[in-house]
Design a protein around this motif. Structure first.
Motif, PDB file in Angstrom:
ATOM      1  N   MET A  50      17.837 -28.300 -16.549  1.00 32.26           N
ATOM      2  CA  MET A  50      19.119 -28.368 -17.265  1.00 32.26           C
ATOM      3  C   MET A  50      19.207 -27.324 -18.380  1.00 32.26           C
ATOM      4  SD  MET A  50      19.055 -32.514 -17.443  1.00 32.26           S
ATOM      5  CE  MET A  50      20.046 -32.675 -18.922  1.00 32.26           C
ATOM      6  N   GLN A  51      18.130 -26.555 -18.566  1.00 30.86           N
ATOM      7  CA  GLN A  51      18.031 -25.519 -19.610  1.00 30.86           C
ATOM      8  C   GLN A  51      18.198 -26.105 -21.012  1.00 30.86           C
ATOM      9  OE1 GLN A  51      20.924 -22.539 -18.112  1.00 30.86           O
ATOM     10  NE2 GLN A  51      19.148 -21.326 -17.487  1.00 30.86           N
ATOM     11  N   VAL A  52      17.557 -27.248 -21.202  1.00 29.18           N
ATOM     12  CA  VAL A  52      17.565 -27.887 -22.520  1.00 29.18           C
ATOM     13  C   VAL A  52      16.750 -27.041 -23.484  1.00 29.18           C
ATOM     14  CG1 VAL A  52      16.635 -29.866 -23.798  1.00 29.18           C
ATOM     15  CG2 VAL A  52      17.995 -30.227 -21.730  1.00 29.18           C
ATOM     16  N   ARG A  53      17.352 -26.726 -24.630  1.00 28.36           N
ATOM     17  CA  ARG A  53      16.661 -25.977 -25.677  1.00 28.36           C
ATOM     18  C   ARG A  53      17.253 -26.391 -27.019  1.00 28.36           C
ATOM     19  NH1 ARG A  53      20.342 -23.033 -23.038  1.00 28.36           N
ATOM     20  NH2 ARG A  53      21.656 -21.518 -24.108  1.00 28.36           N
ATOM     21  N   ASP A  54      16.746 -25.806 -28.090  1.00 30.10           N
ATOM     22  CA  ASP A  54      17.169 -26.152 -29.443  1.00 30.10           C
ATOM     23  C   ASP A  54      18.701 -26.159 -29.543  1.00 30.10           C
ATOM     24  OD1 ASP A  54      17.567 -26.407 -32.160  1.00 30.10           O
ATOM     25  OD2 ASP A  54      16.472 -24.604 -32.719  1.00 30.10           O
ATOM     26  N   LEU A  64      27.848 -31.302 -26.029  1.00 26.36           N
ATOM     27  CA  LEU A  64      28.559 -32.527 -25.646  1.00 26.36           C
ATOM     28  C   LEU A  64      28.480 -32.791 -24.144  1.00 26.36           C
ATOM     29  CD1 LEU A  64      31.651 -32.123 -27.996  1.00 26.36           C
ATOM     30  CD2 LEU A  64      29.833 -33.836 -28.204  1.00 26.36           C
ATOM     31  N   GLU A  65      28.275 -31.733 -23.341  1.00 24.45           N
ATOM     32  CA  GLU A  65      28.083 -31.903 -21.897  1.00 24.45           C
ATOM     33  C   GLU A  65      26.657 -32.369 -21.575  1.00 24.45           C
ATOM     34  OE1 GLU A  65      31.126 -28.307 -20.487  1.00 24.45           O
ATOM     35  OE2 GLU A  65      28.963 -28.066 -20.292  1.00 24.45           O
ATOM     36  N   LEU A  66      25.678 -31.780 -22.280  1.00 26.38           N
ATOM     37  CA  LEU A  66      24.272 -32.060 -21.980  1.00 26.38           C
ATOM     38  C   LEU A  66      23.815 -33.446 -22.444  1.00 26.38           C
ATOM     39  CD1 LEU A  66      22.468 -28.695 -22.864  1.00 26.38           C
ATOM     40  CD2 LEU A  66      22.415 -29.837 -20.643  1.00 26.38           C
ATOM     41  N   ALA A  72      21.003 -40.268 -19.942  1.00 24.94           N
ATOM     42  CA  ALA A  72      20.956 -40.979 -18.656  1.00 24.94           C
ATOM     43  C   ALA A  72      19.548 -40.992 -18.058  1.00 24.94           C
ATOM     44  CB  ALA A  72      21.935 -40.338 -17.664  1.00 24.94           C
ATOM     45  N   ILE A  73      18.755 -39.931 -18.291  1.00 24.70           N
ATOM     46  CA  ILE A  73      17.444 -39.850 -17.628  1.00 24.70           C
ATOM     47  C   ILE A  73      16.265 -40.173 -18.550  1.00 24.70           C
ATOM     48  CG2 ILE A  73      18.268 -38.180 -15.916  1.00 24.70           C
ATOM     49  CD1 ILE A  73      16.757 -35.983 -17.472  1.00 24.70           C
ATOM     50  N   CYS A  74      16.475 -40.161 -19.871  1.00 22.82           N
ATOM     51  CA  CYS A  74      15.360 -40.365 -20.799  1.00 22.82           C
ATOM     52  C   CYS A  74      15.568 -41.603 -21.674  1.00 22.82           C
ATOM     53  CB  CYS A  74      15.222 -39.154 -21.741  1.00 22.82           C
ATOM     54  SG  CYS A  74      14.819 -37.609 -20.926  1.00 22.82           S
TER      55      CYS A  74
END
Length: 223
Positions: A50-54, A64-66, A72-74
């Motif tokens: 999902m390219q989660v970063r700072d 707001l999208e992420l 939902a998953i964590c």
């Protein structure tokens, strides 16, 4: 629960851990929000896809999208301290780091009630003894790592996004309630908005939307 030394901080990839971060600390308007997010090997891979970063490196729209996908998953916890409650706590505690630690301890405790985890990672914001004491009172034992630029770890980055999204949503709600756009940060635009609120609603209303110990309050009321 002992803090880690710098030599232990190289990489936590693949290790079950809880990342913690806060949002709103430097914003005059809106709440202080602390989020804790549990990550294991499976969800770590998903977060990377999902390219989660700072959150500071991502636009508000993308945050707001992420955030809903991360939630939902964590397994996670969000502790939001609204301006009114924040001002009450700050008057009692009179120290932002202690207030932050209190919020971190609450968020961490909430996640530990749902998952078994022996490691928590947070940004280095001050004395960790307050978190340790709060957790030990409930019989929790967890290794706490505080390090500079902790958001480089995907678990902390996920927490930073969840916390920032909650902050943005609550700031928008407060803006709608007072009929004035409440800007982020602590800029001249923020001071102007605060003056507008005082003019429209009286200075008493400030405590329901702003963190009163900021110097902005003195400037606005002096003006």
């Amino acid at each position: 629960m002992e803090p880690s030394s710098l030599t232990d901080q190289a990489s936590f990839s693949g290790v079950n851990r809880i990342g913690m971060d806060e949002s709103g600390k430097g914003d005059y308007f809106g709440p202080l929000v602390v989020a804790a997010v549990f990550v294991d090997a499976t969800t770590e891979s998903e977060l990377r896809l999902m390219q989660v970063r700072d959150s500071k490196k991502i636009s508000d729209g993308r945050i707001l999208e992420l955030a809903p996908d991360i939630r939902a998953i964590c397994p996670h916890s969000v502790v939001a301290i609204g301006p009114q409650r924040y001002n009450e706590l700050y008057r009692k505690i009179k120290n932002l780091n202690r207030l932050l630690a209190w919020g971190h301890a609450r968020a961490l405790e909430n996640v530990l009630e749902r998952v078994e985890c022996g490691l928590a990672i947070a940004d280095q914001f001050g004395d960790e003894r307050f978190i340790r004491h709060a957790l030990q009172e409930k019989g929790r034992s967890v290794r706490l790592v505080q390090m500079p630029r902790a958001e480089s770890d995907v678990a902390v980055a996920a927490a930073s996004i969840v916390a920032r999204a909650e902050f943005l949503l609550r700031l928008k709600r407060l803006s709608d309630e007072v009929g004035t756009t409440l800007p982020k940060g602590a800029s001249p635009a923020v001071e102007l908005a605060a003056r507008m609120i005082v003019k429209k609603h009286g200075q008493e209303r400030l405590k329901s939307v702003a963190k009163l110990h900021f110097k902005t309050t003195q400037a606005v009321l002096a003006g």
